[in-house]
Design an enzyme around this catalytic site. Structure first.
Site, PDB file in Angstrom:
ATOM      1  N   TRP A 110       0.940  -1.244   0.004  1.00  0.00           N
ATOM      2  CA  TRP A 110      -0.138  -0.016   0.018  1.00  0.00           C
ATOM      3  C   TRP A 110       0.885   1.148  -0.035  1.00  0.00           C
ATOM      4  O   TRP A 110       1.907   1.300   0.528  1.00  0.00           O
ATOM      5  CB  TRP A 110      -0.732   0.200   1.257  1.00  0.00           C
ATOM      6  N   CYS A 111       0.327   2.242  -0.624  1.00  0.00           N
ATOM      7  CA  CYS A 111       1.129   3.667  -0.581  1.00  0.00           C
ATOM      8  C   CYS A 111       2.557   3.540  -1.139  1.00  0.00           C
ATOM      9  O   CYS A 111       3.588   3.964  -0.796  1.00  0.00           O
ATOM     10  CB  CYS A 111       1.167   4.267   0.632  1.00  0.00           C
ATOM     11  N   TRP A 142      11.226   3.549   9.157  1.00  0.00           N
ATOM     12  CA  TRP A 142      11.685   2.780   8.358  1.00  0.00           C
ATOM     13  C   TRP A 142      13.059   3.150   7.525  1.00  0.00           C
ATOM     14  O   TRP A 142      13.837   2.750   7.157  1.00  0.00           O
ATOM     15  CB  TRP A 142      10.755   2.973   6.955  1.00  0.00           C
ATOM     16  N   HIS A 164      13.750  -0.468   5.474  1.00  0.00           N
ATOM     17  CA  HIS A 164      12.491  -1.380   5.163  1.00  0.00           C
ATOM     18  C   HIS A 164      12.392  -1.862   3.603  1.00  0.00           C
ATOM     19  O   HIS A 164      11.530  -2.459   3.159  1.00  0.00           O
ATOM     20  CB  HIS A 164      11.201  -0.614   5.500  1.00  0.00           C
TER      21      HIS A 164
END
Length: 281
Positions: free
Chosen positions: A30-31, A153, A244
Site C-alpha cells: 500500500w502507498c 523505516w 525497510h
C-alpha cells in the site's frame, strides 16, 4: 507498458519483461509504486519472466477516485495474471502485499502458485505500537502517524534512493489512501491473526521465503527460524540492509534468494546474513 481493464473498467498497468515460468509477480505494498522494484526487476528478468504491477490508485494505474478494498486489488491482480497468459506465477509481495500473495495462492491453488516470496513483512502477530500507528492513520492525526512510520523505516539510512522513495513517492499519497491502507491491513491481521498462521492453513503447504532487513531483533529472527524448523517449507533470510526496502539496498541478494527458491537448485536452509557489527544469532 501493458495494461488490463479491471471489472469496473479501471486500467491497471504493469511491466512484462523477461521469459520463462513460473513468472514472478512483483506486488508493491500500500502507498507504494512498482518503482520499489526498479533495481530488482532487471536482475530477476535476466533469468525469468517478471510481471511488475502498479496497484489501482497507485503509480500509473487508475482507480483512486472511489473507495476500494483488498478484494478489489486481488481481482485486479488476477486480471493481470490472466491477461499475461502466465500459467504459473510466484507472487513477490513487499510488506503487506504479502496478504495478496497468500490470497493468490488460495485462489489459484498450488499448481499455479507453487511458491511465495515475502519481503520485509511483519509475519508474526503485529506489535501494539504498529496497531497504534494503524489507528493513527485512520484518524485526524494521520500525518503524524505516517511520519512516525517514515522515521522508523529510515532510521540509520543514508541511501539516497531509499530516502527519496519514501519521502517523495510514498509521501505523495494522501489521507484517503493511507487510511484505506491502515483499514485493510488491520482487517487482515484481525481476520488471520498473523501471516505465519495464514501460511500454516494453506494445504498443501507452499514453499515460502521471507527476505527482510527490519526489525533488527534477535527474537524476531529466532522465532522465524524456529517456525521454519517445525515447518520445513518456510525459509527466512536476514539481509545485510538497514531500511525497510532491501530491494534498493541489496537487490543482488534479493534476486539470488528468489531464484534459489524458485529454481530449487539447492536445498534452501534458514540463513542469516548479518550486518557488520550485528550480534550473532
Amino acid at each position: 507498458m501493458p495494461e488490463v481493464r479491471s471489472s469496473d473498467g479501471a486500467r491497471i498497468h504493469y511491466d512484462d519483461v523477461g521469459r520463462g515460468e513460473p513468472a514472478l509477480l512483483f506486488i508493491p505494498g500500500w502507498c507504494t509504486t512498482r518503482a520499489v522494484y526498479r533495481d530488482l526487476l532487471p536482475r530477476c528478468a535476466s533469468r525469468r519472466r517478471v510481471l511488475s504491477v502498479d496497484l489501482r490508485g497507485h503509480g500509473a494505474s487508475e482507480g483512486a477516485g472511489t473507495d476500494f478494498d483488498s478484494t478489489t486489488v486481488l481481482d485486479d491482480l488476477l486480471a493481470v495474471i490472466e491477461a499475461s497468459g502466465a500459467r504459473q506465477v510466484v507472487p513477490v509481495g513487499l510488506s503487506h502485499a504479502g496478504w495478496w500473495a497468500i490470497e493468490l495462492r488460495r485462489e489459484l491453488g498450488a499448481e499455479r502458485v507453487p511458491q511465495l516470496v515475502l519481503l520485509d513483512w511483519i509475519v508474526t502477530e503485529p506489535p501494539p505500537p504498529f496497531l497504534d500507528a494503524l489507528r493513527g492513520l485512520m484518524s485526524d492525526r494521520w500525518r503524524e502517524a505516517r511520519d512516525g512510520l517514515f522515521a522508523m523505516w529510515l532510521q540509520g539510512v543514508d541511501d539516497e534512493n531509499v530516502i527519496r522513495f519514501v519521502r517523495e513517492d510514498m509521501g505523495a499519497f494522501g489521507e484517503d489512501m493511507w487510511a484505506r491502507a491502515a483499514r485493510e491491513i488491520a482487517s487482515a491481521y484481525a481476520r488471520e491473526g498473523s501471516p505465519m498462521r495464514a501460511l500454516l492453513n494453506l494445504a498443501p503447504s507452499t514453499p515460502t521465503l521471507h527476505l527482510y532487513a527490519q526489525p533488527e531483533s534477535h527474537d524476531y529472527l529466532a522465532g522465524q527460524v524456529a517456525f521454519g524448523v517445525q515447518n520445513p517449507w518456510f525459509h527466512v533470510m536476514k539481509l545485510p540492509a538497514v531500511s525497510h526496502y532491501p530491494t534498493f539496498e541489496v537487490p543482488d541478494l534479493v534476486a539470488a534468494g528468489i531464484e534459489a527458491l524458485v529454481s530449487a537448485r539447492e536445498t534452501y536452509v534458514n540463513t542469516t546474513l548479518e550486518t557488520p557489527g550485528a550480534a550473532p544469532v
